[in-house]
Write a protein that holds these residues in place. Structure first.
Motif, PDB file in Angstrom:
ATOM      1  N   ALA A 282       7.034   9.648   0.275  1.00 57.28           N
ATOM      2  CA  ALA A 282       5.812  10.317  -0.490  1.00 57.28           C
ATOM      3  C   ALA A 282       5.234   9.386  -1.454  1.00 57.28           C
ATOM      4  N   ARG A 283       6.237   8.668  -2.206  1.00 59.24           N
ATOM      5  CA  ARG A 283       5.457   7.650  -3.059  1.00 59.24           C
ATOM      6  C   ARG A 283       4.802   6.540  -2.309  1.00 59.24           C
ATOM      7  N   ILE A 284       5.128   6.057  -1.128  1.00 57.84           N
ATOM      8  CA  ILE A 284       4.254   5.201  -0.461  1.00 57.84           C
ATOM      9  C   ILE A 284       2.999   5.780   0.271  1.00 57.84           C
ATOM     10  N   VAL A 285       2.759   7.025   0.583  1.00 57.46           N
ATOM     11  CA  VAL A 285       1.619   7.515   0.943  1.00 57.46           C
ATOM     12  C   VAL A 285       0.813   7.773  -0.060  1.00 57.46           C
ATOM     13  N   ARG A 286       1.237   8.365  -1.230  1.00 58.53           N
ATOM     14  CA  ARG A 286       0.333   8.446  -2.436  1.00 58.53           C
ATOM     15  C   ARG A 286      -0.350   7.320  -2.819  1.00 58.53           C
ATOM     16  N   THR A 287       0.445   6.113  -3.074  1.00 60.85           N
ATOM     17  CA  THR A 287      -0.112   4.896  -3.325  1.00 60.85           C
ATOM     18  C   THR A 287      -1.074   4.139  -2.252  1.00 60.85           C
ATOM     19  N   VAL A 288      -0.797   4.327  -1.150  1.00 61.21           N
ATOM     20  CA  VAL A 288      -1.673   3.712  -0.138  1.00 61.21           C
ATOM     21  C   VAL A 288      -2.658   4.443   0.055  1.00 61.21           C
ATOM     22  N   ASN A 289      -2.778   5.661  -0.035  1.00 63.02           N
ATOM     23  CA  ASN A 289      -3.880   6.760   0.007  1.00 63.02           C
ATOM     24  C   ASN A 289      -4.993   6.435  -1.097  1.00 63.02           C
ATOM     25  N   ALA A 290      -4.275   6.229  -2.398  1.00 63.44           N
ATOM     26  CA  ALA A 290      -5.337   5.982  -3.460  1.00 63.44           C
ATOM     27  C   ALA A 290      -5.820   4.668  -3.430  1.00 63.44           C
ATOM     28  N   TYR A 291      -4.975   3.557  -3.007  1.00 65.66           N
ATOM     29  CA  TYR A 291      -5.568   2.147  -2.835  1.00 65.66           C
ATOM     30  C   TYR A 291      -6.734   2.272  -1.654  1.00 65.66           C
ATOM     31  N   ASP A 292      -6.583   3.131  -0.414  1.00 66.30           N
ATOM     32  CA  ASP A 292      -7.557   3.237   0.452  1.00 66.30           C
ATOM     33  C   ASP A 292      -8.890   3.910  -0.052  1.00 66.30           C
ATOM     34  N   ASP A 293      -8.667   5.101  -0.983  1.00 67.52           N
ATOM     35  CA  ASP A 293      -9.818   5.516  -1.573  1.00 67.52           C
ATOM     36  C   ASP A 293     -10.477   4.769  -2.678  1.00 67.52           C
ATOM     37  N   LEU A 294      -9.726   3.866  -3.164  1.00 63.02           N
ATOM     38  CA  LEU A 294     -10.550   3.103  -4.295  1.00 63.02           C
ATOM     39  C   LEU A 294     -10.851   1.520  -3.985  1.00 63.02           C
ATOM     40  N   ALA A 295     -10.314   1.097  -2.756  1.00 60.48           N
ATOM     41  CA  ALA A 295     -10.760  -0.025  -2.224  1.00 60.48           C
ATOM     42  C   ALA A 295     -12.117   0.054  -1.557  1.00 60.48           C
ATOM     43  N   GLY A 296     -12.779  -1.091  -1.619  1.00 62.40           N
ATOM     44  CA  GLY A 296     -14.094  -1.185  -0.882  1.00 62.40           C
ATOM     45  C   GLY A 296     -14.140  -2.449   0.164  1.00 62.40           C
ATOM     46  N   GLU A 297     -15.035  -2.922   0.704  1.00 54.56           N
ATOM     47  CA  GLU A 297     -15.215  -3.826   1.786  1.00 54.56           C
ATOM     48  C   GLU A 297     -14.519  -5.017   1.418  1.00 54.56           C
ATOM     49  N   GLY A 298     -14.908  -5.580   0.092  1.00 50.92           N
ATOM     50  CA  GLY A 298     -14.773  -7.027  -0.303  1.00 50.92           C
ATOM     51  C   GLY A 298     -13.354  -6.975  -0.966  1.00 50.92           C
ATOM     52  N   ALA A 299     -12.841  -8.363  -1.099  1.00 54.35           N
ATOM     53  CA  ALA A 299     -11.732  -8.818  -1.981  1.00 54.35           C
ATOM     54  C   ALA A 299     -11.911  -8.164  -3.384  1.00 54.35           C
ATOM     55  N   GLY A 300     -12.910  -8.359  -3.702  1.00 53.84           N
ATOM     56  CA  GLY A 300     -12.991  -8.004  -5.459  1.00 53.84           C
ATOM     57  C   GLY A 300     -12.462  -6.580  -5.712  1.00 53.84           C
ATOM     58  N   ALA A 301     -13.270  -5.690  -4.720  1.00 57.46           N
ATOM     59  CA  ALA A 301     -12.928  -4.291  -4.667  1.00 57.46           C
ATOM     60  C   ALA A 301     -11.538  -3.788  -4.654  1.00 57.46           C
ATOM     61  N   ALA A 302     -10.804  -4.750  -3.544  1.00 55.17           N
ATOM     62  CA  ALA A 302      -9.456  -4.490  -3.391  1.00 55.17           C
ATOM     63  C   ALA A 302      -8.735  -4.912  -4.574  1.00 55.17           C
ATOM     64  N   ALA A 305      -9.024  -2.138  -7.266  1.00 57.13           N
ATOM     65  CA  ALA A 305      -8.115  -1.237  -6.725  1.00 57.13           C
ATOM     66  C   ALA A 305      -6.681  -1.215  -7.256  1.00 57.13           C
ATOM     67  N   LEU A 306      -6.291  -2.436  -6.978  1.00 59.13           N
ATOM     68  CA  LEU A 306      -4.720  -2.759  -7.103  1.00 59.13           C
ATOM     69  C   LEU A 306      -4.416  -2.702  -8.505  1.00 59.13           C
ATOM     70  N   GLU A 307      -5.461  -3.427  -9.338  1.00 56.21           N
ATOM     71  CA  GLU A 307      -5.361  -3.537 -10.814  1.00 56.21           C
ATOM     72  C   GLU A 307      -5.490  -1.628 -11.344  1.00 56.21           C
ATOM     73  N   THR A 308      -6.264  -1.159 -10.773  1.00 54.37           N
ATOM     74  CA  THR A 308      -6.168   0.187 -11.287  1.00 54.37           C
ATOM     75  C   THR A 308      -4.790   0.809 -10.813  1.00 54.37           C
ATOM     76  N   LEU A 309      -4.189   0.673  -9.647  1.00 58.50           N
ATOM     77  CA  LEU A 309      -2.717   1.107  -9.332  1.00 58.50           C
ATOM     78  C   LEU A 309      -1.781   0.721 -10.296  1.00 58.50           C
ATOM     79  N   ARG A 310      -1.717  -0.513 -10.492  1.00 58.17           N
ATOM     80  CA  ARG A 310      -0.967  -1.209 -11.551  1.00 58.17           C
ATOM     81  C   ARG A 310      -0.865  -0.321 -12.921  1.00 58.17           C
TER      82      ARG A 310
END
Length: 343
Positions: A282-302, A305-310
């Motif tokens: 459940a922790r993994i699904v929650r974090t990966v779902n949040a990443y996909d919701d926050l990440a965009g098309e480019g590396a900068g957005a990704a 998104a990772l910084e937001t999760l951190r």
């Protein structure tokens, strides 16, 4: 007494494997087909049989086995010991090959292979012992007779694999219902499932645990179908905790109606709980779902998104899961990420 050695034993197995590939070559299924053989698998089998022959044949030809051990229970126990060592050798080789292909952590891969030895592997090893003893008592006619159970096992395994494939396709189709209804962006469930599975392997999950994780990731947003007003953009990560929990509970109820294992529904239901109370899937699904919701098309957005999760590891996301996600993205180059700070 026999006179053939390790090389002849290996050559016979290699010739038999190549002969078995011929029908698949004619049908164009050597690589990438639904049921075609894998050349790496054949090479692994030849190496494994060579290992078994090296452990057995020189001692047998020299009379060092039947002399001290006789032909009774000690000899059978020695055959079982050789087969156990051979099974371990095969598991090590299989995990190494999969590690080379996928870059997944070696430990979980080896654990999965060792678990398989307790199932079909033990049955094959037991049949091998019976074949060896049967040929000594009844001659070569025992080989085709004793091969029949193996053929039946192979047919049953193929049918079981086909059923599992159809089951997964059904779940994937059901997961697309949120996309068709406009509740989530196209490909969201598939991306979350693929990335969650990779993170699960990175964190040591394997076997049935990965299957549960994949199914839960595919169906994690199914609860949005029960909402009167769709979530804008399908992104549940920015929603208040109460709304996330309500969607998760609704999703769990829907998942239970589909007939999938109860563990899948439990993961879907608990993805909105405080992460300290969640199981690892459940922790993994929650974090990966949040990443996909926050990440965009480019590396900068990704990276953003990772910084937001951190930054959310104190309350919303488990630090180990975020670190595992960062390692997967950096290693596999997902969403354009080549270098990820793990903070």
């Amino acid at each position: 007494p026999t006179t053939h050695g390790v090389l002849q034993t290996t050559a016979v197995v290699c010739a038999g494997g190549l002969a078995g590939i011929v029908p698949h070559v004619a049908r164009g299924r050597v690589r990438g087909g639904d049921r075609g053989p894998d050349p790496d698998h054949l090479a692994r089998r030849v190496l494994t049989v060579g290992f078994a022959a090296l452990c057995f044949q020189p001692l047998y030809n020299a009379g060092a086995l039947t002399g001290p051990l006789g032909t009774g229970a000690p000899y059978v126990l020695f055959l079982l010991l050789v087969l156990v060592l051979t099974g371990l050798c095969d598991a090590v080789l299989a995990a190494l090959l999969l590690r080379a292909r996928t870059s997944y952590p070696y430990g979980p891969l080896l654990r999965d292979e060792l678990r398989a030895l307790l199932g079909i592997g033990s049955a094959v090893c037991a049949t091998g012992v019976v074949m060896a003893l049967g040929v000594a008592a009844a001659g070569l006619w025992a080989l085709p007779v004793l091969a029949v159970p193996l053929l039946l096992t192979q047919v049953s395994y193929r049918r079981y694999a086909a059923v599992r494939t159809v089951n997964r396709q059904t779940i994937a189709s059901l997961a697309r219902a949120t996309e068709i209804a406009g509740c989530t962006p196209p490909g969201h469930a598939r991306r979350v499932a693929a990335l969650a599975t990779a993170v699960g392997r990175e964190l040591g999950l394997g076997g049935s645990e990965l299957t549960v994780l994949e199914y839960a990731a595919l169906m994690h947003d199914i609860g949005q179908l029960s909402l009167v007003d769709p979530v804008p953009g399908g992104a549940t990560a920015p929603l208040p905790a109460e709304d996330q929990r309500r969607i998760a509970l609704l999703g769990g109820e829907v998942v239970r109606m589909t007939g999938v294992p109860a563990a899948v529904a439990q993961v879907v239901e608990r993805q909105a709980d405080p992460y300290r109370e969640q199981p690892l899937p459940a922790r993994i699904v929650r974090t990966v779902n949040a990443y996909d919701d926050l990440a965009g098309e480019g590396a900068g957005a990704a990276l953003e998104a990772l910084e937001t999760l951190r930054l959310g590891t104190a309350r919303d996301h488990h630090p180990e899961v975020v670190a595992g996600l960062a390692r997967v993205l950096a290693r596999d180059g997902l969403p354009g990420v080549t270098s990820v700070p793990t903070g």
